[in-house]
Design a protein around this motif. Structure first.
Motif, PDB file in Angstrom:
ATOM      1  N   VAL A 180       5.039  -2.029  -7.363  1.00 25.97           N
ATOM      2  CA  VAL A 180       4.722  -0.794  -6.462  1.00 25.97           C
ATOM      3  C   VAL A 180       5.201   0.459  -7.563  1.00 25.97           C
ATOM      4  O   VAL A 180       6.211   0.464  -8.113  1.00 25.97           O
ATOM      5  CB  VAL A 180       5.539  -0.510  -5.084  1.00 25.97           C
ATOM      6  N   LYS A 181       4.511   1.406  -7.542  1.00 25.51           N
ATOM      7  CA  LYS A 181       4.491   2.514  -8.282  1.00 25.51           C
ATOM      8  C   LYS A 181       4.219   3.837  -7.651  1.00 25.51           C
ATOM      9  O   LYS A 181       3.118   3.889  -7.131  1.00 25.51           O
ATOM     10  CB  LYS A 181       3.890   2.439  -9.576  1.00 25.51           C
ATOM     11  N   LEU A 182       5.229   4.761  -7.349  1.00 24.62           N
ATOM     12  CA  LEU A 182       4.899   5.953  -6.959  1.00 24.62           C
ATOM     13  C   LEU A 182       4.179   6.824  -8.070  1.00 24.62           C
ATOM     14  O   LEU A 182       4.821   7.205  -8.979  1.00 24.62           O
ATOM     15  CB  LEU A 182       6.206   6.859  -6.503  1.00 24.62           C
ATOM     16  N   ILE A 183       3.056   7.431  -7.536  1.00 22.98           N
ATOM     17  CA  ILE A 183       2.139   8.202  -8.581  1.00 22.98           C
ATOM     18  C   ILE A 183       2.157   9.725  -8.372  1.00 22.98           C
ATOM     19  O   ILE A 183       2.636  10.372  -9.173  1.00 22.98           O
ATOM     20  CB  ILE A 183       0.523   7.743  -8.331  1.00 22.98           C
ATOM     21  N   ALA A 184       2.205  10.052  -6.966  1.00 22.04           N
ATOM     22  CA  ALA A 184       2.276  11.467  -6.786  1.00 22.04           C
ATOM     23  C   ALA A 184       2.939  11.660  -5.404  1.00 22.04           C
ATOM     24  O   ALA A 184       2.819  10.815  -4.600  1.00 22.04           O
ATOM     25  CB  ALA A 184       0.927  12.014  -6.654  1.00 22.04           C
ATOM     26  N   MET A 208      -5.346  17.219  -3.728  1.00 25.41           N
ATOM     27  CA  MET A 208      -3.808  17.717  -3.864  1.00 25.41           C
ATOM     28  C   MET A 208      -3.295  17.283  -5.281  1.00 25.41           C
ATOM     29  O   MET A 208      -2.645  18.025  -6.125  1.00 25.41           O
ATOM     30  CB  MET A 208      -3.028  17.317  -2.833  1.00 25.41           C
ATOM     31  N   TYR A 209      -3.621  15.866  -5.839  1.00 28.37           N
ATOM     32  CA  TYR A 209      -2.916  15.274  -6.753  1.00 28.37           C
ATOM     33  C   TYR A 209      -3.951  14.719  -7.692  1.00 28.37           C
ATOM     34  O   TYR A 209      -3.772  13.799  -8.592  1.00 28.37           O
ATOM     35  CB  TYR A 209      -2.063  14.042  -6.513  1.00 28.37           C
ATOM     36  N   HIS A 218      -6.724   8.343 -11.419  1.00 29.08           N
ATOM     37  CA  HIS A 218      -7.784   7.732 -12.488  1.00 29.08           C
ATOM     38  C   HIS A 218      -8.773   8.774 -12.682  1.00 29.08           C
ATOM     39  O   HIS A 218      -9.402   9.044 -11.665  1.00 29.08           O
ATOM     40  CB  HIS A 218      -7.957   6.559 -12.005  1.00 29.08           C
ATOM     41  N   GLU A 219      -9.572   8.710 -14.004  1.00 30.08           N
ATOM     42  CA  GLU A 219     -10.867   9.465 -14.052  1.00 30.08           C
ATOM     43  C   GLU A 219     -11.805   9.325 -13.160  1.00 30.08           C
ATOM     44  O   GLU A 219     -12.735  10.007 -12.841  1.00 30.08           O
ATOM     45  CB  GLU A 219     -11.148   9.400 -15.668  1.00 30.08           C
ATOM     46  N   VAL A 279      -2.366   3.017  -2.266  1.00 32.40           N
ATOM     47  CA  VAL A 279      -1.620   3.404  -0.720  1.00 32.40           C
ATOM     48  C   VAL A 279      -1.672   5.021  -0.833  1.00 32.40           C
ATOM     49  O   VAL A 279      -0.744   5.442  -1.501  1.00 32.40           O
ATOM     50  CB  VAL A 279      -0.418   2.579  -0.589  1.00 32.40           C
ATOM     51  N   ILE A 280      -2.102   5.562   0.191  1.00 31.56           N
ATOM     52  CA  ILE A 280      -2.246   7.057   0.266  1.00 31.56           C
ATOM     53  C   ILE A 280      -1.680   7.268   1.632  1.00 31.56           C
ATOM     54  O   ILE A 280      -2.032   6.887   2.812  1.00 31.56           O
ATOM     55  CB  ILE A 280      -3.804   7.603   0.183  1.00 31.56           C
TER      56      ILE A 280
END
Length: 381
Positions: free
Chosen positions: A90-94, A180-181, A186-187, A146-147
């Motif tokens: 699990v990684k928090l991106i934004a 927002m983020y 990813h592109e 996951v948003i």
């Protein structure tokens, strides 16, 4: 606050993160048993933290507490065992979120065949997480987004699903967070936002969307441009459905983009099982859109199902009015049929007997050529 899982559903309380065993860690998220402190449901909770050993913290759930806003999010990365792809991360991106506590799953009796994290986060603002479910994409797991929306609703999806959702504007709450983020994503996701903006401009009439009379060439199965593209998992924006006479331009971010070009849908195969063989002779006046547009000289072996978007099944853009696709088939090593698809229909010439049958395109009248007209597309015949 409320406690939800990565699928967006309510998390039953109390609950356990991870599991017991070698190479594993079980973390119990308890409910306070002090008089008047216990939450009535997972829809209205607060928490307090207890510092534990090995840099771990324990979470006790209570009634809602002053100053705690957002939601509690449980993310379980356990999928299935696949050799070499059994890590769950699990990684928090934004966004603003805090990892409160976690447990672990593992594979194998010794717990040394990978590790899958099972985490509890306090999400304080709209956020985006990157989650890897153990087991790999081939088995239906792998990477997910996951948003957490501005309403603190939770949605989990693959990158392709997210791109299609953005382009078709199916969930404005999710798109709001992505915009927002956007610079941290990813592109391909950023590209989907560009497509969404283009589609919005098209539906507003800024690009002449829906003008003209494009003539498409679709067989009776699948029966329509929409069904043909849906075979390949292409998302069709709601404003474009039923308006294909205006043409299409291409597929971007897994989503159909309107334009002024016509398409043809076709299945090119050997015509049967192991006793059948085939060869592509001519492909002229077409460019690939989705699917497997064959190249000249390709050998056609055992046929795929005509009801699946498999090898030899494609939707192509028409570049020239004189377009055609020609292929031939053998049965038990002997010439069997010559097939030709063009604007007049899909023509089949049986070598034994020399008769021609034509299947009309949907909405078109069939025009059956002579046998010599068909064989003209097969110079060596």
């Amino acid at each position: 606050m409320r406690v939800v899982n990565q699928d967006g559903g309510p998390q039953r309380i109390p609950f356990t993160l991870g599991e017991e065993g070698r190479g594993r860690w079980e973390e119990r998220v308890q409910v306070s048993n002090r008089q008047g402190q216990a939450p009535t449901s997972s829809e209205a909770v607060g928490y307090f933290l207890i510092e534990g050993g090995k840099r771990r913290r324990h979470v006790v759930l209570t009634k809602p507490r002053s100053g705690q806003r957002g939601c509690l999010l449980r993310v379980d990365t356990r999928g299935t065992y696949t050799r070499g792809q059994n890590e769950g991360v699990v990684k928090l991106i934004a966004g603003l979120a805090e990892l409160l506590t976690f447990g672990n799953f593992a594979d194998g009796d010794a717990g040394n065949l990978g590790r899958q994290s099972d985490e509890l986060w306090h999400v304080k603002t709209p956020a985006v997480f990157g989650v890897t479910l153990s087991g790999g994409a081939y088995k239906g797991y792998g990477h997910r987004y996951v948003i957490v929306t501005c309403k603190f609703e939770v949605k989990m999806m693959t990158r392709d699903e997210l791109c299609q959702l953005i382009a078709t504007d199916e969930d404005p709450d999710v798109v709001e967070v992505v915009r927002m983020y956007a610079d941290q994503l990813h592109e391909e996701v950023r590209g989907a936002l560009v497509v969404a903006d283009e589609l919005e401009a098209a539906t507003a009439g800024e690009t002449g969307f829906g003008d003209g009379e494009c003539v498409h060439y679709i067989p009776h199965y699948p029966g329509s441009v929409e069904a043909a593209l849906e075979q390949f998992g292409v998302a069709i924006p709601a404003p474009l459905r039923g308006r294909f006479e205006g043409g299409v331009e291409g597929v971007r971010a897994g989503t159909l983009v309107p334009g002024r070009r016509a398409v043809v849908h076709l299945k090119v195969d050997s015509g049967g099982g192991s006793r059948y063989r085939g060869e592509v002779v001519t492909v002229r006046g077409l460019s690939p859109l989705v699917g497997d547009l064959p190249e000249e000289g390709r050998e056609l072996c055992k046929s795929n199902s005509p009801y699946a978007a498999g090898r030899g099944c494609f939707v192509a853009l028409i570049e020239d009015e004189g377009w055609c696709v020609a292929w031939r088939q053998w049965k038990d090593g002997q010439p069997y049929r010559l097939l030709l698809a063009d604007a007049m229909g899909i023509h089949t010439l049986w070598v034994e007997g020399g008769c021609v049958r034509t299947e009309a395109w949907v909405g078109h009248e069939a025009i059956t050529p002579t046998a010599s007209d068909v064989t003209d597309q097969f110079p060596e015949w």
